[in-house]
Design a protein around this motif. Sequence first.
Motif, PDB file in Angstrom:
ATOM      1  N   TYR A 129       0.974  -1.214   0.028  1.00 38.86           N
ATOM      2  CA  TYR A 129      -0.058   0.126   0.065  1.00 38.86           C
ATOM      3  C   TYR A 129       0.951   1.318  -0.009  1.00 38.86           C
ATOM      4  CZ  TYR A 129      -2.988   3.709   1.901  1.00 38.86           C
ATOM      5  OH  TYR A 129      -3.587   5.098   2.263  1.00 38.86           O
ATOM      6  N   TYR A 130       0.606   2.163  -0.896  1.00 38.76           N
ATOM      7  CA  TYR A 130       1.591   3.467  -0.971  1.00 38.76           C
ATOM      8  C   TYR A 130       0.595   4.691  -1.025  1.00 38.76           C
ATOM      9  CZ  TYR A 130       0.506   2.437  -6.004  1.00 38.76           C
ATOM     10  OH  TYR A 130       0.037   2.372  -7.251  1.00 38.76           O
ATOM     11  N   GLY A 131      -0.487   4.602  -0.290  1.00 34.50           N
ATOM     12  CA  GLY A 131      -1.688   5.868  -0.170  1.00 34.50           C
ATOM     13  C   GLY A 131      -1.121   6.713   0.889  1.00 34.50           C
ATOM     14  N   LYS A 132      -2.022   7.701   0.908  1.00 35.03           N
ATOM     15  CA  LYS A 132      -1.586   8.760   1.920  1.00 35.03           C
ATOM     16  C   LYS A 132      -2.009   8.508   3.099  1.00 35.03           C
ATOM     17  CE  LYS A 132      -1.443  12.214  -1.686  1.00 35.03           C
ATOM     18  NZ  LYS A 132      -1.814  13.537  -2.115  1.00 35.03           N
ATOM     19  N   ASP A 133      -2.944   7.656   3.511  1.00 37.37           N
ATOM     20  CA  ASP A 133      -3.879   7.163   4.864  1.00 37.37           C
ATOM     21  C   ASP A 133      -2.829   6.592   5.650  1.00 37.37           C
ATOM     22  OD1 ASP A 133      -6.256   8.345   4.000  1.00 37.37           O
ATOM     23  OD2 ASP A 133      -7.107   6.587   3.080  1.00 37.37           O
ATOM     24  N   GLU A 134      -3.296   6.474   6.940  1.00 35.72           N
ATOM     25  CA  GLU A 134      -2.337   5.601   7.896  1.00 35.72           C
ATOM     26  C   GLU A 134      -2.352   4.268   7.612  1.00 35.72           C
ATOM     27  OE1 GLU A 134      -2.203   5.051  12.778  1.00 35.72           O
ATOM     28  OE2 GLU A 134      -3.582   6.461  11.856  1.00 35.72           O
ATOM     29  N   TYR A 135      -3.224   3.634   7.021  1.00 34.98           N
ATOM     30  CA  TYR A 135      -3.222   2.319   6.567  1.00 34.98           C
ATOM     31  C   TYR A 135      -4.546   1.823   5.737  1.00 34.98           C
ATOM     32  CZ  TYR A 135      -6.845   1.879  10.310  1.00 34.98           C
ATOM     33  OH  TYR A 135      -7.961   1.967  10.939  1.00 34.98           O
ATOM     34  N   PHE A 136      -4.502   0.825   5.044  1.00 35.38           N
ATOM     35  CA  PHE A 136      -5.673   0.441   4.480  1.00 35.38           C
ATOM     36  C   PHE A 136      -6.101  -0.777   4.937  1.00 35.38           C
ATOM     37  CE2 PHE A 136      -7.291  -2.681   1.346  1.00 35.38           C
ATOM     38  CZ  PHE A 136      -8.461  -1.657   0.852  1.00 35.38           C
ATOM     39  N   ASP A 137      -7.479  -1.035   5.214  1.00 32.78           N
ATOM     40  CA  ASP A 137      -7.974  -2.082   5.805  1.00 32.78           C
ATOM     41  C   ASP A 137      -9.157  -2.714   4.802  1.00 32.78           C
ATOM     42  OD1 ASP A 137      -9.426  -3.995   7.053  1.00 32.78           O
ATOM     43  OD2 ASP A 137      -9.497  -2.757   9.219  1.00 32.78           O
ATOM     44  N   ASP A 138      -9.016  -3.937   4.297  1.00 33.57           N
ATOM     45  CA  ASP A 138     -10.135  -4.422   3.540  1.00 33.57           C
ATOM     46  C   ASP A 138     -11.274  -4.757   4.070  1.00 33.57           C
ATOM     47  OD1 ASP A 138      -9.307  -6.849   4.407  1.00 33.57           O
ATOM     48  OD2 ASP A 138      -8.944  -7.450   2.271  1.00 33.57           O
ATOM     49  N   GLU A 139     -11.149  -4.647   5.401  1.00 29.86           N
ATOM     50  CA  GLU A 139     -12.315  -5.187   6.049  1.00 29.86           C
ATOM     51  C   GLU A 139     -12.573  -6.809   6.234  1.00 29.86           C
ATOM     52  OE1 GLU A 139     -15.601  -3.164   5.524  1.00 29.86           O
ATOM     53  OE2 GLU A 139     -14.851  -1.052   6.499  1.00 29.86           O
ATOM     54  N   LYS A 140     -11.401  -7.710   5.650  1.00 32.15           N
ATOM     55  CA  LYS A 140     -11.626  -8.932   5.535  1.00 32.15           C
ATOM     56  C   LYS A 140     -10.271  -9.462   6.307  1.00 32.15           C
ATOM     57  CE  LYS A 140     -14.033  -8.817   1.300  1.00 32.15           C
ATOM     58  NZ  LYS A 140     -14.173  -9.440  -0.392  1.00 32.15           N
ATOM     59  N   GLY A 141     -10.004  -8.846   7.276  1.00 35.69           N
ATOM     60  CA  GLY A 141      -8.723  -9.387   8.035  1.00 35.69           C
ATOM     61  C   GLY A 141      -7.487  -9.014   7.284  1.00 35.69           C
ATOM     62  N   HIS A 142      -7.372  -7.937   6.586  1.00 40.56           N
ATOM     63  CA  HIS A 142      -5.877  -7.561   5.722  1.00 40.56           C
ATOM     64  C   HIS A 142      -5.749  -6.143   5.975  1.00 40.56           C
ATOM     65  CE1 HIS A 142      -7.773 -11.071   3.520  1.00 40.56           C
ATOM     66  NE2 HIS A 142      -6.636 -11.717   4.031  1.00 40.56           N
ATOM     67  N   VAL A 143      -4.780  -5.906   6.746  1.00 41.05           N
ATOM     68  CA  VAL A 143      -4.494  -4.320   7.021  1.00 41.05           C
ATOM     69  C   VAL A 143      -3.048  -4.302   6.426  1.00 41.05           C
ATOM     70  CG1 VAL A 143      -3.951  -2.606   8.649  1.00 41.05           C
ATOM     71  CG2 VAL A 143      -5.832  -4.478   9.078  1.00 41.05           C
ATOM     72  N   LEU A 144      -2.963  -3.263   5.528  1.00 40.09           N
ATOM     73  CA  LEU A 144      -1.679  -2.972   4.668  1.00 40.09           C
ATOM     74  C   LEU A 144      -1.345  -1.533   5.365  1.00 40.09           C
ATOM     75  CD1 LEU A 144      -2.972  -3.819   1.055  1.00 40.09           C
ATOM     76  CD2 LEU A 144      -1.677  -5.164   2.765  1.00 40.09           C
ATOM     77  N   LEU A 145       0.047  -1.447   5.842  1.00 40.86           N
ATOM     78  CA  LEU A 145       0.453  -0.455   6.249  1.00 40.86           C
ATOM     79  C   LEU A 145       1.322   0.171   5.163  1.00 40.86           C
ATOM     80  CD1 LEU A 145       2.148  -1.715   9.806  1.00 40.86           C
ATOM     81  CD2 LEU A 145      -0.197  -0.407   9.294  1.00 40.86           C
ATOM     82  N   PRO A 146       1.479   1.706   5.180  1.00 38.85           N
ATOM     83  CA  PRO A 146       2.209   2.155   4.062  1.00 38.85           C
ATOM     84  C   PRO A 146       3.500   1.695   3.650  1.00 38.85           C
ATOM     85  CG  PRO A 146       1.012   3.971   5.280  1.00 38.85           C
ATOM     86  CD  PRO A 146       0.892   2.714   6.192  1.00 38.85           C
ATOM     87  N   ASN A 147       3.978   1.125   2.721  1.00 40.14           N
ATOM     88  CA  ASN A 147       5.124   0.867   2.227  1.00 40.14           C
ATOM     89  C   ASN A 147       5.882  -0.355   3.045  1.00 40.14           C
ATOM     90  OD1 ASN A 147       5.605   2.718  -0.027  1.00 40.14           O
ATOM     91  ND2 ASN A 147       5.735   4.395   1.493  1.00 40.14           N
TER      92      ASN A 147
END
Length: 323
Positions: A269-287
Amino acid sequence: MSNYLETAHSVYKEAAENPQKGLCCTTTPVWQLPGLSIPQKMLEMNYGCGSTVNARDLVNQPTVLYVGIGGGMELLQFSYFSRKHQAVIGVDVVDEMITVCQENLIEAEKQNPWFRKEFIDIRKGSALSLPIEDNSIDVAAQNCLFNIFEEADLQLALKEMYRVLKPRGRLVLSDPTCEQAMPESLKQDARLRALCLSGALPLQQYIEMITAIGFGTVEIRAKRPYRILDPENYDTDTLLYIESVEVCAIKDPMPADGPCVFTGKTAIYYGKDEYFDDEKGHVLLPNQPLAVCDKTANALSTLERNDIFISPSTFFYDGGGCC
């Protein structure tokens, strides 16, 4: 006994009586572990195309089953991690191989102060009918054995491994694979099957056979160049490129949406938010790359986002995944 199994029996009877270094497979680097000394004859009888010994599978002195014992090298390596009475069970159908393996273990006992041959329980038996109780094994393994079998027998051998494994138990495999169509004449050549060549399946078909038995998680841990079958020396019109693959299949419950198969894909994940959560158990932290199974990779790739990168399969998965 079928013709191809009779041929395999003959090949490995001869290999037991007259050790042949690199008989069927490219000799691979051997685990070097502190305090472990492997007798020379064991090394010469390293009849495998990869390794099934991985420290992360062998915590808490598990009960280990190894099918197709060869000269006993992997039995000794497994015993390094399970130093208790009959913690490692070896099964083989060839009497001569059992005899030589037992002799090699006596020599290993002389070379390794920590080792006792009683750590290992060798039993005569077939991969198609294992002399093992249901749900009794933590880690089961085979090296360059399953490619000998035709499809119906391979299914039976996999079912036997699944039967004897405890829930969450692990089946560790090393076999040749080939993405090209194997000519029927080579597939039916019993000696080439015994030599771990012409029974090679495409990797996806190999994985599907494993998951069809019920294994809910499959990890592709390594994929390496192995052999070439060329028109000058084999009955083929084209060069056939064979790879060796190391796989771990876990007796997890089968997810409702199908098995989790890890082939070395990663989500970043390379977005601007603190993290991305697909709400299926997968949390992506930036870079922060996250190993994901192919199923999750496909789901993430269908999202209408331009800030998530999915890498191709590397076929080297080393844990730390999403599921």
